[in-house]
Design a protein around this motif. Structure first.
Motif, PDB file in Angstrom:
ATOM      1  N   ALA A 218       0.839  -1.198   0.000  1.00 57.11           N
ATOM      2  CA  ALA A 218       0.000   0.000   0.000  1.00 57.11           C
ATOM      3  C   ALA A 218       0.873   1.246   0.000  1.00 57.11           C
ATOM      4  O   ALA A 218       1.846   1.337   0.767  1.00 57.11           O
ATOM      5  CB  ALA A 218      -0.923   0.012   1.209  1.00 57.11           C
ATOM      6  N   VAL A 219       0.523   2.229  -0.857  1.00 57.53           N
ATOM      7  CA  VAL A 219       1.302   3.459  -0.999  1.00 57.53           C
ATOM      8  C   VAL A 219       0.347   4.645  -1.065  1.00 57.53           C
ATOM      9  O   VAL A 219      -0.871   4.489  -1.212  1.00 57.53           O
ATOM     10  CB  VAL A 219       2.174   3.422  -2.275  1.00 57.53           C
ATOM     11  N   THR A 220       0.906   5.850  -0.990  1.00 58.42           N
ATOM     12  CA  THR A 220       0.112   7.051  -1.203  1.00 58.42           C
ATOM     13  C   THR A 220      -0.131   7.237  -2.705  1.00 58.42           C
ATOM     14  O   THR A 220       0.606   6.684  -3.528  1.00 58.42           O
ATOM     15  CB  THR A 220       0.827   8.290  -0.665  1.00 58.42           C
ATOM     16  N   PRO A 221      -1.148   8.020  -3.089  1.00 61.55           N
ATOM     17  CA  PRO A 221      -1.375   8.258  -4.526  1.00 61.55           C
ATOM     18  C   PRO A 221      -0.150   8.828  -5.238  1.00 61.55           C
ATOM     19  O   PRO A 221       0.132   8.466  -6.385  1.00 61.55           O
ATOM     20  CB  PRO A 221      -2.549   9.244  -4.532  1.00 61.55           C
ATOM     21  N   GLY A 222       0.604   9.691  -4.571  1.00 60.33           N
ATOM     22  CA  GLY A 222       1.778  10.277  -5.193  1.00 60.33           C
ATOM     23  C   GLY A 222       2.905   9.282  -5.432  1.00 60.33           C
ATOM     24  O   GLY A 222       3.800   9.536  -6.257  1.00 60.33           O
ATOM     25  N   GLU A 223       2.868   8.168  -4.741  1.00 57.06           N
ATOM     26  CA  GLU A 223       3.906   7.145  -4.883  1.00 57.06           C
ATOM     27  C   GLU A 223       3.530   6.047  -5.871  1.00 57.06           C
ATOM     28  O   GLU A 223       4.364   5.203  -6.202  1.00 57.06           O
ATOM     29  CB  GLU A 223       4.187   6.495  -3.521  1.00 57.06           C
ATOM     30  N   LEU A 224       2.276   6.058  -6.339  1.00 55.28           N
ATOM     31  CA  LEU A 224       1.786   4.909  -7.090  1.00 55.28           C
ATOM     32  C   LEU A 224       2.545   4.685  -8.393  1.00 55.28           C
ATOM     33  O   LEU A 224       2.997   3.571  -8.684  1.00 55.28           O
ATOM     34  CB  LEU A 224       0.290   5.059  -7.366  1.00 55.28           C
ATOM     35  N   ARG A 225       2.690   5.723  -9.220  1.00 55.99           N
ATOM     36  CA  ARG A 225       3.322   5.532 -10.525  1.00 55.99           C
ATOM     37  C   ARG A 225       4.750   5.006 -10.390  1.00 55.99           C
ATOM     38  O   ARG A 225       5.145   4.048 -11.063  1.00 55.99           O
ATOM     39  CB  ARG A 225       3.311   6.839 -11.324  1.00 55.99           C
ATOM     40  N   ASP A 226       5.545   5.609  -9.499  1.00 54.53           N
ATOM     41  CA  ASP A 226       6.924   5.158  -9.327  1.00 54.53           C
ATOM     42  C   ASP A 226       6.974   3.728  -8.806  1.00 54.53           C
ATOM     43  O   ASP A 226       7.835   2.934  -9.234  1.00 54.53           O
ATOM     44  CB  ASP A 226       7.668   6.090  -8.372  1.00 54.53           C
ATOM     45  N   SER A 227       6.059   3.381  -7.904  1.00 58.30           N
ATOM     46  CA  SER A 227       6.036   2.021  -7.357  1.00 58.30           C
ATOM     47  C   SER A 227       5.701   0.997  -8.436  1.00 58.30           C
ATOM     48  O   SER A 227       6.293  -0.092  -8.494  1.00 58.30           O
ATOM     49  CB  SER A 227       5.030   1.936  -6.209  1.00 58.30           C
ATOM     50  N   LEU A 228       4.756   1.344  -9.314  1.00 54.77           N
ATOM     51  CA  LEU A 228       4.383   0.442 -10.399  1.00 54.77           C
ATOM     52  C   LEU A 228       5.523   0.293 -11.403  1.00 54.77           C
ATOM     53  O   LEU A 228       5.796  -0.805 -11.903  1.00 54.77           O
ATOM     54  CB  LEU A 228       3.121   0.945 -11.087  1.00 54.77           C
ATOM     55  N   ASP A 229       6.199   1.398 -11.706  1.00 55.63           N
ATOM     56  CA  ASP A 229       7.334   1.332 -12.624  1.00 55.63           C
ATOM     57  C   ASP A 229       8.443   0.447 -12.058  1.00 55.63           C
ATOM     58  O   ASP A 229       9.044  -0.375 -12.763  1.00 55.63           O
ATOM     59  CB  ASP A 229       7.883   2.737 -12.894  1.00 55.63           C
ATOM     60  N   LYS A 230       8.712   0.609 -10.763  1.00 52.05           N
ATOM     61  CA  LYS A 230       9.768  -0.178 -10.131  1.00 52.05           C
ATOM     62  C   LYS A 230       9.414  -1.662 -10.134  1.00 52.05           C
ATOM     63  O   LYS A 230      10.274  -2.514 -10.408  1.00 52.05           O
ATOM     64  CB  LYS A 230       9.986   0.309  -8.704  1.00 52.05           C
ATOM     65  N   ALA A 231       8.142  -1.969  -9.857  1.00 55.34           N
ATOM     66  CA  ALA A 231       7.723  -3.374  -9.814  1.00 55.34           C
ATOM     67  C   ALA A 231       7.750  -4.037 -11.185  1.00 55.34           C
ATOM     68  O   ALA A 231       7.829  -5.271 -11.291  1.00 55.34           O
ATOM     69  CB  ALA A 231       6.320  -3.470  -9.220  1.00 55.34           C
ATOM     70  N   SER A 232       7.673  -3.237 -12.239  1.00 54.65           N
ATOM     71  CA  SER A 232       7.602  -3.778 -13.603  1.00 54.65           C
ATOM     72  C   SER A 232       8.875  -3.548 -14.411  1.00 54.65           C
ATOM     73  O   SER A 232       8.856  -3.649 -15.646  1.00 54.65           O
ATOM     74  CB  SER A 232       6.417  -3.152 -14.347  1.00 54.65           C
ATOM     75  N   ASP A 233       9.973  -3.218 -13.724  1.00 52.11           N
ATOM     76  CA  ASP A 233      11.237  -2.927 -14.409  1.00 52.11           C
ATOM     77  C   ASP A 233      11.084  -1.822 -15.451  1.00 52.11           C
ATOM     78  O   ASP A 233      11.679  -1.871 -16.541  1.00 52.11           O
ATOM     79  CB  ASP A 233      11.796  -4.191 -15.069  1.00 52.11           C
ATOM     80  N   GLY A 234      10.249  -0.842 -15.108  1.00 44.43           N
ATOM     81  CA  GLY A 234      10.104   0.319 -15.967  1.00 44.43           C
ATOM     82  C   GLY A 234       9.011   0.227 -17.011  1.00 44.43           C
ATOM     83  O   GLY A 234       8.715   1.206 -17.695  1.00 44.43           O
ATOM     84  N   TRP A 235       8.383  -0.923 -17.154  1.00 52.55           N
ATOM     85  CA  TRP A 235       7.312  -1.081 -18.157  1.00 52.55           C
ATOM     86  C   TRP A 235       6.040  -0.348 -17.743  1.00 52.55           C
ATOM     87  O   TRP A 235       5.264   0.073 -18.592  1.00 52.55           O
ATOM     88  CB  TRP A 235       6.992  -2.562 -18.356  1.00 52.55           C
ATOM     89  N   GLY A 236       5.768  -0.254 -16.466  1.00 50.96           N
ATOM     90  CA  GLY A 236       4.527   0.355 -15.993  1.00 50.96           C
ATOM     91  C   GLY A 236       3.437  -0.684 -15.798  1.00 50.96           C
ATOM     92  O   GLY A 236       3.554  -1.835 -16.239  1.00 50.96           O
ATOM     93  N   ALA A 237       2.371  -0.267 -15.162  1.00 49.46           N
ATOM     94  CA  ALA A 237       1.261  -1.182 -14.882  1.00 49.46           C
ATOM     95  C   ALA A 237       0.557  -1.594 -16.165  1.00 49.46           C
ATOM     96  O   ALA A 237       0.288  -0.762 -17.034  1.00 49.46           O
ATOM     97  CB  ALA A 237       0.260  -0.523 -13.942  1.00 49.46           C
ATOM     98  N   GLY A 238       0.240  -2.868 -16.271  1.00 48.81           N
ATOM     99  CA  GLY A 238      -0.569  -3.339 -17.395  1.00 48.81           C
ATOM    100  C   GLY A 238      -2.045  -3.091 -17.181  1.00 48.81           C
ATOM    101  O   GLY A 238      -2.818  -2.972 -18.133  1.00 48.81           O
ATOM    102  N   VAL A 239      -2.450  -2.997 -15.904  1.00 47.47           N
ATOM    103  CA  VAL A 239      -3.844  -2.738 -15.538  1.00 47.47           C
ATOM    104  C   VAL A 239      -3.864  -1.818 -14.330  1.00 47.47           C
ATOM    105  O   VAL A 239      -3.074  -1.993 -13.399  1.00 47.47           O
ATOM    106  CB  VAL A 239      -4.592  -4.046 -15.202  1.00 47.47           C
ATOM    107  N   VAL A 240      -4.770  -0.837 -14.346  1.00 51.26           N
ATOM    108  CA  VAL A 240      -5.028  -0.023 -13.157  1.00 51.26           C
ATOM    109  C   VAL A 240      -6.537  -0.025 -12.920  1.00 51.26           C
ATOM    110  O   VAL A 240      -7.322   0.278 -13.827  1.00 51.26           O
ATOM    111  CB  VAL A 240      -4.525   1.431 -13.306  1.00 51.26           C
ATOM    112  N   ILE A 241      -6.926  -0.383 -11.714  1.00 51.60           N
ATOM    113  CA  ILE A 241      -8.337  -0.407 -11.326  1.00 51.60           C
ATOM    114  C   ILE A 241      -8.625   0.807 -10.459  1.00 51.60           C
ATOM    115  O   ILE A 241      -7.958   1.014  -9.435  1.00 51.60           O
ATOM    116  CB  ILE A 241      -8.666  -1.704 -10.556  1.00 51.60           C
ATOM    117  N   GLU A 242      -9.575   1.622 -10.866  1.00 47.29           N
ATOM    118  CA  GLU A 242      -9.978   2.814 -10.106  1.00 47.29           C
ATOM    119  C   GLU A 242     -11.256   2.480  -9.352  1.00 47.29           C
ATOM    120  O   GLU A 242     -12.294   2.212  -9.962  1.00 47.29           O
ATOM    121  CB  GLU A 242     -10.175   3.992 -11.046  1.00 47.29           C
ATOM    122  N   ALA A 243     -11.199   2.479  -8.008  1.00 46.07           N
ATOM    123  CA  ALA A 243     -12.315   1.996  -7.193  1.00 46.07           C
ATOM    124  C   ALA A 243     -12.799   3.064  -6.219  1.00 46.07           C
ATOM    125  O   ALA A 243     -13.177   2.746  -5.091  1.00 46.07           O
ATOM    126  CB  ALA A 243     -11.895   0.737  -6.435  1.00 46.07           C
TER     127      ALA A 243
END
Length: 360
Positions: A218-243
């Motif tokens: 779990a991260v803050t909204p401001g941390e989400l993009r960087d966290s997703l990039d890091k987890a995907s080796d820079g590719w970025g999230a393949g899916v984002v669910i807005e709930a």
């Protein structure tokens, strides 16, 4: 009978002498409610966000219980354990035949006034009449509790629909914007269906802590993009669910999506003039989908995840209260002091493995 009645913004009462409903049509059933829940959608009328919402409405669209009366065309017997879809649909029109139950010509929602179709009294009561019960009700599996199946009537199947319609594949990195019940169930379902990593964002530290206790990143909204990039080796999230259902949340989801990603908006949106970042969506070749959720279509598959042990929706329950204490449940939920409130409506069959009579 007792029931929770909307009286106006931030005013609900538990009325003790409401009439007990009866079967009015061969496809009706009457259910004695054992467990019912307060949903995030119930907060919209409670907070006065729906001006036309009628006072006197019996609230609630998440409930499970026992059949006490059934019309001639209903395939359930008295004492069968069942749970309901939040959505009332006929199951026989052309749109229902395509699996578009929310767009049924007879569609409505329990306890939601005339927001979607004609009013139908809700399930935050001791008894509820279920129209089109042969379609709207489902049998509760013997090895699941009423609390577990309760979620398959709305929030679990809504989250599951978001994951399925996003076409999450094995190894995908998934972002979830919003750590409410639908967001966390979406994260659970995404992991169960093969996501390599799921990262949840929420501005509320209490909700981030709740996600962490469930083993989520779990991260803050401001941390989400960087966290997703890091987890995907820079590719970025393949899916984002807005709930969440706000412009800000959807904008966060769009900004956090990687190239050719799918963004699924499952929060309840109502804005008419959101500034949409079309340039970003175009250059990243994003697919954006809006999902309402369809328990009738997805409840069997969602419950298979529960029965397998991969998803346990009952872990989200923060408060269990008697129906008579519903007013306090709404107040706690409105102040975000409760995460998910389940109300006990009466004597109950809430044990896995309870013997029930077969349907007729």
């Amino acid at each position: 009978m007792k029931g929770v009645v909307f009286q106006g913004p931030r005013r609900v009462t538990v009325e003790a002498e409401l009439p007990v409903p009866r079967v009015l049509h061969p496809r009706d059933a009457v259910v004695r409610v054992t467990r019912t829940a307060i949903c995030g959608s119930d907060l919209h009328p409670y907070r006065g966000e729906m001006p036309g919402f009628a006072p006197g409405t019996v609230l609630g669209h998440e409930f499970a219980g026992v059949v006490v009366e059934a019309g001639a065309d209903v395939p359930f017997a008295v004492e069968d354990r069942v749970f309901a879809s939040y959505l009332v649909a006929c199951g026989r029109c052309a749109r229902c035949a395509r699996g578009w139950h929310y767009h049924c010509e007879h569609a409505s929602i329990f306890g939601y006034s005339t927001v979607v179709g004609p009013p139908v009294a809700g399930g935050q009561a001791e008894y509820v009449r279920v129209p089109f019960a042969d379609v709207v009700l489902a049998r509760s599996p013997d090895d699941l509790t009423d609390e577990q199946v309760l979620f398959a009537g709305d929030v679990l199947t809504t989250a599951y629909a978001a994951v399925v319609d996003a076409d999450i594949g094995s190894g995908d990195v998934v972002g979830v914007v919003g750590a409410g019940p639908v967001g966390l169930l979406g994260a659970m379902c995404a992991s169960a269906l093969g996501a390599a990593e799921v990262i949840v964002s929420d501005p509320d530290p209490v909700r981030r802590a709740q996600a962490a206790t469930l083993g989520m990143h779990a991260v803050t909204p401001g941390e989400l993009r960087d966290s997703l990039d890091k987890a995907s080796d820079g590719w970025g999230a393949g899916v984002v669910i807005e709930a969440v259902g706000t412009d800000a949340a959807l904008a966060s989801a769009l900004r956090s999506a990687g190239p050719r990603a799918t963004v699924v908006a499952v929060g309840a949106h109502s804005a008419e003039a959101m500034p949409f970042p079309s340039g970003l969506a175009f250059t990243r070749e994003l697919t954006v989908r809006f999902i309402v959720g369809d328990p009738i279509r997805h409840r069997a598959e969602a419950l298979r995840l529960v029965r397998s042990g991969l998803v346990d929706p009952a872990r989200l329950i923060s408060h269990r209260l008697p129906l008579s204490d519903a007013r306090r449940g709404y107040e706690l939920f409105d102040r975000r002091e409760a995460f998910k409130v389940v109300l006990t409506a009466g004597g109950a069959a809430d044990r896995p493995g309870m013997a029930v009579r077969s349907g007729r």
